[in-house]
Scaffold this motif. Structure first.
Motif, mmCIF file in Angstrom:
data_model
loop_
_atom_site.group_PDB
_atom_site.id
_atom_site.type_symbol
_atom_site.label_atom_id
_atom_site.label_comp_id
_atom_site.label_asym_id
_atom_site.label_seq_id
_atom_site.Cartn_x
_atom_site.Cartn_y
_atom_site.Cartn_z
ATOM 1 N N VAL A 235 2.353 -3.356 -0.096
ATOM 2 C CA VAL A 235 1.432 -3.175 1.024
ATOM 3 C C VAL A 235 0.218 -2.372 0.594
ATOM 4 N N ALA A 236 0.430 -1.328 -0.210
ATOM 5 C CA ALA A 236 -0.692 -0.503 -0.669
ATOM 6 C C ALA A 236 -1.721 -1.335 -1.424
ATOM 7 N N VAL B 34 -3.719 -3.582 1.359
ATOM 8 C CA VAL B 34 -4.535 -2.938 2.383
ATOM 9 C C VAL B 34 -5.925 -2.660 1.807
ATOM 10 N N GLN B 35 -6.951 -2.996 2.568
ATOM 11 C CA GLN B 35 -8.336 -2.822 2.123
ATOM 12 C C GLN B 35 -8.791 -1.408 2.448
ATOM 13 N N ALA B 36 -8.537 -0.497 1.512
ATOM 14 C CA ALA B 36 -8.895 0.902 1.713
ATOM 15 C C ALA B 36 -9.069 1.577 0.362
ATOM 16 N N GLY B 37 -9.974 2.553 0.316
ATOM 17 C CA GLY B 37 -10.220 3.255 -0.937
ATOM 18 C C GLY B 37 -9.103 4.186 -1.335
ATOM 19 N N THR B 38 -8.352 4.688 -0.356
ATOM 20 C CA THR B 38 -7.204 5.561 -0.618
ATOM 21 C C THR B 38 -6.037 5.107 0.239
ATOM 22 N N ALA C 31 -9.239 4.760 4.346
ATOM 23 C CA ALA C 31 -7.916 5.240 3.952
ATOM 24 C C ALA C 31 -6.845 4.511 4.746
ATOM 25 N N ALA C 32 -5.592 4.717 4.340
ATOM 26 C CA ALA C 32 -4.454 4.136 5.040
ATOM 27 C C ALA C 32 -3.204 4.914 4.671
ATOM 28 N N GLY C 33 -2.210 4.865 5.565
ATOM 29 C CA GLY C 33 -0.902 5.449 5.296
ATOM 30 C C GLY C 33 0.170 4.391 5.432
ATOM 31 N N VAL C 34 1.137 4.415 4.527
ATOM 32 C CA VAL C 34 2.266 3.481 4.558
ATOM 33 C C VAL C 34 3.545 4.301 4.570
ATOM 34 N N TRP C 35 4.390 4.064 5.555
ATOM 35 C CA TRP C 35 5.620 4.840 5.726
ATOM 36 C C TRP C 35 6.821 3.903 5.630
ATOM 37 N N ILE D 291 10.522 1.016 -1.828
ATOM 38 C CA ILE D 291 9.469 1.304 -2.788
ATOM 39 C C ILE D 291 8.688 0.055 -3.163
ATOM 40 N N ALA D 292 9.369 -1.091 -3.235
ATOM 41 C CA ALA D 292 8.668 -2.335 -3.555
ATOM 42 C C ALA D 292 7.685 -2.686 -2.434
#
Length: 479
Positions: A422-423, A426-430, A408-412, A416-417
């Motif tokens: 970034v989402a 990022v190598q993550a399932g969620t 998982a990962a979080g982007v703050w 919006i672009a």
């Protein structure tokens, strides 16, 4: 002391040789229950019982809609028995009852969701280039599913496996962790009350090496699903591969929380703190790496520390307790070892780091963590946050991906672009954007890289428990 047998055929039963093991209350440090310790012969009995239930007309003769109705009824019973389930699981793994009330209440949603999905699994008519032929597909269950659970959230994660497996028409043999078995036994009583045939879900309890190899190797087990650590996942995957059995693995994580300069820092601090300090950090999706832009580093760190100071440790039964004790003595030692190693690696203790208590580890924040360090690369499974600065978006993505995990990962960010850009990279399932730790039955969950194989929840979740059959019909015969 309470005594718990295995659940085979809807009844509690002792191990064939009468052996037991003790469950330790993490808060008191004292044994509170005796659990049946299964041997391979007990595994065989549980699997054969599940297979018989799977093949019985009481189960195989049900329509998909009828199976779904049983799952919906089970969801209602979860809510009716919630208080008992919370009490038993809290005694087993030390989680605060306040947190468990919320977690197990939402567990019912998985049974309700897959109850509604049971009759919506559709095959296809294939437009083959043979005019005299009809080709179509159907989806069929594997038979007996071996579902192997961790100790941190056994009932919630059991729902992620049992609900889609039953909706697909399988039977289940559940193997809970030896550190948290009692709640699975109590929960199993609900299946008969909901109207499921006896034995459609069985529970074998015992020490992993005594039980798991025999369970995976059993010729009547058609599918394996496991949630737990990477080392155990590799072993289980290897055992399943030797039997050529499909395997779903939901393993560890070292999830990044990426904070850009334009982020709402108060909102980010709250989400990041909840993501790593809740449950004492004993969760696979803990956002344990804070990657923060240098321009907002100081303000972000101050807010995180303010959040950490508000976390209340204590008796899990106390309604004001946020976080209970570490679930096992071995896990407590491992967390303390990571903290001690981080102290000598050049990282700075920004908050916490005290490990003198034999039961608790409070929120701990390390600043200046290098990407080569153990704290950056390895899962701690404790309330320890590693803080690392970055300067550019490209560097943030590189740091996020520079670990063997990808759960998982979080982007703050308010951009919006950038958030979507970034989402995607990022190598993550969620990936959560401006939020964290949201899980619902409708959305698939699983990992990239060593964080696992396959997906749980969502429509992808039920597909893990179904195999596809292609059927051909010659329409030209006799014409």
């Amino acid at each position: 002391m309470r005594d718990f047998g295995m659940m085979i055929g809807g009844r509690q039963t002792p191990a064939g040789d009468g052996r037991t093991f003790e469950s330790i209350d993490p808060f008191t440090g004292e044994p509170w229950a005796r659990i049946a310790r299964a041997a391979p012969a007990d595994v065989d009995a549980a699997v054969r019982n599940a297979d018989a239930a799977f093949r019985s007309s009481a189960w195989s003769g049900l329509t998909a809609s009828a199976r779904g109705g049983l799952l919906v009824r089970l969801a209602d019973l979860v809510l009716e028995r919630l208080e008992e389930l919370v009490e038993v699981e809290s005694r087993d793994n030390g989680k605060s009852r306040k947190e468990l009330w919320a977690s197990l209440r939402t567990m019912a949603e998985w049974y309700r969701y897959y109850g509604g999905m049971a009759d919506k699994v559709l095959g296809q008519v294939i437009p083959v280039d043979r005019p005299a032929s009809l080709n179509y597909t159907v989806h069929e269950p594997y038979g007996v599913v071996a579902a192997i659970l961790p100790w941190n959230s056994p009932l919630r994660l059991a729902g992620w496996k049992i609900a889609p497996a039953l909706a697909a028409g399988n039977a289940v043999v559940l193997k809970p962790s030896e550190h948290a078995s009692a709640s699975s036994i109590v929960f199993n009583e609900l299946f008969e009350a909901a109207g499921f045939p006896a034995g459609i879900v069985n529970v074998v309890t015992g020490i992993g090496p005594d039980v798991v190899p025999a369970l995976i190797a059993h010729p009547l087990v058609g599918k394996v699903s496991f949630t737990g650590g990477v080392a155990a996942g590799r072993l289980i995957g290897e055992l399943a591969a030797k039997q050529l059995k499909p395997c779903t693995l939901e393993l560890g994580g070292k999830s990044p929380q990426i904070v850009f300069p334009d982020a709402d820092l108060d909102r980010a601090a709250a989400g990041i703190s909840a993501g790593v300090f809740s449950s004492g950090g004993q969760t696979c999706l803990a956002g344990s790496r804070l990657l923060v832009h240098s321009s907002v580093h100081d303000g972000m760190l101050r807010r995180i520390i303010d959040q950490a100071k508000q976390v209340r440790l204590g008796d899990p039964a106390d309604p004001f307790t946020d976080v209970g004790p570490v679930a096992t003595a071995a896990q407590h030692r491992l967390i303390c070892e990571h903290i001690a190693t981080a102290r000598t690696s050049g990282a700075v203790v920004a908050f916490g780091g005290e490990t003198t208590d034999e039961r608790f580890v409070g929120p701990t924040v390390f600043d200046g963590v290098s990407r080569e360090s153990r704290l950056f690369q390895e899962e701690v499974f404790g309330p320890v946050l590693a803080v690392t600065r970055f300067e550019t978006e490209e560097e943030a993505i590189e740091l996020a991906n520079d670990v063997p995990f990808g759960l998982a990962a979080g982007v703050w960010t308010r951009d919006i672009a950038r958030a979507h850009r970034v989402a995607r990279r990022v190598q993550a399932g969620t990936v959560w954007i401006n939020t964290y730790r949201n899980t619902v039955p409708q959305s698939p969950f699983g990992g990239y890289k060593t964080s696992g194989l396959g997906r749980e929840s969502g429509f992808e979740g039920i597909k893990e428990y179904l195999q596809v059959k292609s059927i051909w019909v010659d329409l030209g015969a006799g014409s």
